[in-house]
Design a protein around this motif. Structure first.
Motif, short mmCIF file in Angstrom:
data_model
loop_
_atom_site.label_atom_id
_atom_site.label_comp_id
_atom_site.label_asym_id
_atom_site.label_seq_id
_atom_site.Cartn_x
_atom_site.Cartn_y
_atom_site.Cartn_z
N ARG A 168 -7.12 3.19 -17.62
CA ARG A 168 -5.80 2.74 -17.57
C ARG A 168 -5.23 2.86 -16.37
NH1 ARG A 168 -5.95 5.64 -22.48
NH2 ARG A 168 -5.37 7.71 -21.52
N ARG A 169 -5.72 3.65 -15.37
CA ARG A 169 -5.15 4.07 -13.95
C ARG A 169 -5.56 2.88 -13.13
NH1 ARG A 169 -4.77 8.95 -11.91
NH2 ARG A 169 -3.94 7.96 -10.15
N ILE A 170 -6.82 2.35 -13.27
CA ILE A 170 -7.21 1.09 -12.43
C ILE A 170 -6.29 -0.15 -13.09
CG2 ILE A 170 -8.93 -0.47 -12.04
CD1 ILE A 170 -9.27 2.04 -10.26
N ARG A 171 -6.24 -0.18 -14.11
CA ARG A 171 -5.44 -1.31 -14.70
C ARG A 171 -4.07 -1.21 -14.17
NH1 ARG A 171 -4.80 -1.39 -20.91
NH2 ARG A 171 -3.44 0.33 -20.38
N ASP A 172 -3.28 0.03 -14.25
CA ASP A 172 -1.97 0.35 -13.62
C ASP A 172 -1.70 -0.06 -12.14
OD1 ASP A 172 -1.28 0.80 -16.39
OD2 ASP A 172 -1.14 2.89 -15.97
N ILE A 173 -2.89 0.26 -11.31
CA ILE A 173 -2.85 0.05 -9.87
C ILE A 173 -2.87 -1.27 -9.56
CG2 ILE A 173 -3.85 0.79 -7.66
CD1 ILE A 173 -4.80 3.56 -8.91
N GLU A 174 -3.80 -2.02 -10.27
CA GLU A 174 -3.95 -3.27 -9.89
C GLU A 174 -2.83 -4.21 -10.51
OE1 GLU A 174 -8.67 -4.19 -10.31
OE2 GLU A 174 -7.44 -4.15 -12.13
N ALA A 175 -2.04 -3.60 -11.47
CA ALA A 175 -0.93 -4.53 -12.09
C ALA A 175 0.25 -4.29 -10.94
CB ALA A 175 -0.38 -3.89 -13.28
N GLY A 176 0.30 -2.81 -10.45
CA GLY A 176 1.58 -2.54 -9.44
C GLY A 176 1.05 -3.39 -7.99
N THR A 200 0.81 -1.06 0.03
CA THR A 200 0.02 -0.10 0.11
C THR A 200 1.06 1.34 -0.25
OG1 THR A 200 -0.23 0.06 2.34
CG2 THR A 200 -1.67 -1.24 1.09
N SER A 201 2.12 1.21 0.52
CA SER A 201 2.96 2.46 0.37
C SER A 201 3.41 2.75 -0.79
CB SER A 201 4.01 2.03 1.30
OG SER A 201 5.13 1.09 0.80
N ARG A 202 3.13 1.74 -2.07
CA ARG A 202 3.53 2.39 -3.40
C ARG A 202 2.50 2.88 -3.94
NH1 ARG A 202 4.59 -3.98 -5.82
NH2 ARG A 202 6.32 -4.58 -4.46
N LEU A 203 1.45 3.43 -3.01
CA LEU A 203 0.30 4.10 -3.85
C LEU A 203 0.32 5.69 -3.47
CD1 LEU A 203 -2.75 1.88 -3.28
CD2 LEU A 203 -1.46 2.13 -5.43
N ALA A 204 0.34 6.42 -4.62
CA ALA A 204 0.19 7.70 -4.06
C ALA A 204 -1.14 8.41 -3.54
CB ALA A 204 0.75 8.53 -5.33
N TRP A 205 -1.46 9.44 -3.05
CA TRP A 205 -2.73 9.86 -2.90
C TRP A 205 -3.61 9.93 -3.84
CZ3 TRP A 205 -6.65 9.80 0.09
CH2 TRP A 205 -7.59 10.87 -0.23
#
Length: 298
Positions: free
Chosen positions: A42-50, A6-11
């Motif tokens: 694309r944002r959701i797909r990238d977040i899920e991939a990360g 979760t720390s990989r995520l930005a606000w």
């Protein structure tokens, strides 16, 4: 889900997840965020991939959070609330602005003179007006003040009762022969099943008057407009019916259907100066309209 992941995520990643979960639709979430459907996809797909996990199940009903998204959504809600608290406490980002939520039925006669009064008495405050029936926007602190009918608020909200809201039966002014005695012989305009929870709606059903409806609609304001056009008789709040020269009251006040007018704010905003000042200004204006709400201006 680990704190490392979760720390990989930005606000702004949390904002995206929260918006999709709240709206259940990429299109609506994109609109709320000022983005576009393809960009958000694309944002959701990238977040899920990360993260290496699926956050939303896609179906015909929309986007539903998975179990893996639960922890992230809890964090996102907490961050969002803390940010709102900081902005209000520090006066950042929303200085001089607040949001007033109200209902459609109060718009024609009530809200415009109230906003004129606020503009005169509180010129440094800009009001963002939201029209809708739900209290969710106030509970989630997307609105600072709510003006609406109802009963005692829950623990998340505080408020004051301004006055009662009375209702009666109204007919077009050009229908001279309508009276309380022959209402069962008239054509009616009524609300539909979406407002079947209203006491007045249940009374219409019990009295068999729903069967005399020539039009049924999902809006009290629409009932008023249709009565103006001479389609039938109908039940209206007195602040709509008595203030309309194209209508006349043809029954006593239906006191069994009385409700109360409330001004509500989230409990956390108690004592915030701009909210308190606006509540006092609205209260003063509404109390001047008390006779209209309570049916003494027929």
């Amino acid at each position: 889900m680990s704190k490392f992941l979760t720390s990989r995520l930005a606000w702004n990643d949390y904002q995206v997840i929260l918006a999709v979960a709240r709206h259940g639709s990429l299109s609506k979430a994109a609109e709320a965020l000022g983005s576009s459907h393809p960009t958000l996809f694309r944002r959701i797909r990238d977040i899920e991939a990360g993260l290496g996990t699926t956050l939303f199940e896609r179906s015909r009903q929309g986007y539903q959070p998975t179990a893996a998204a639960t922890e992230l959504l809890a964090l996102a809600e907490e961050f969002d609330q803390r940010l709102r608290d900081l902005e209000r406490d520090a006066g950042l980002g929303s200085a001089g602005r607040l949001t007033l939520a109200t209902t459609e039925v109060l718009m024609p006669r009530i809200v415009p003179p109230l906003l004129t009064r606020c503009r005169r008495d509180l010129p440094d405050i800009t009001i963002n007006l939201q029209i809708g029936e739900s209290l969710a926007n106030v509970r989630q602190r997307e609105a600072d003040i709510a003006l609406r009918s109802g009963g005692e608020p829950d623990g998340e909200l505080i408020g004051r009762v301004i006055c009662n809201i009375e209702v009666a039966v109204y007919a077009p002014a050009g229908w001279p022969n309508v009276s309380e005695e022959n209402l069962h012989e008239q054509a009616w305009v009524t609300v539909d099943e979406s407002l079947g929870h209203l006491a007045s709606s249940k009374w219409l059903e019990a009295e068999g008057l729903m069967w005399r409806a020539v039009v049924r609609c999902s809006s009290t304001l629409a009932v008023c407009r249709l009565l103006e056009e001479g389609l039938g008789v109908g039940i209206l709040p007195c602040h709509l019916g008595d203030a309309n020269p194209r209508l006349r009251r043809v029954s006593p006040l239906l006191t069994d259907f009385r409700s109360q007018l409330w001004l509500l704010t989230p409990r956390q905003l108690r004592g915030v100066p701009k909210v308190s000042a606006t509540v006092e200004c609205l209260t003063a204006g509404l109390r001047e309209m008390k006779d209209l709400f309570e049916g003494r201006r027929a």
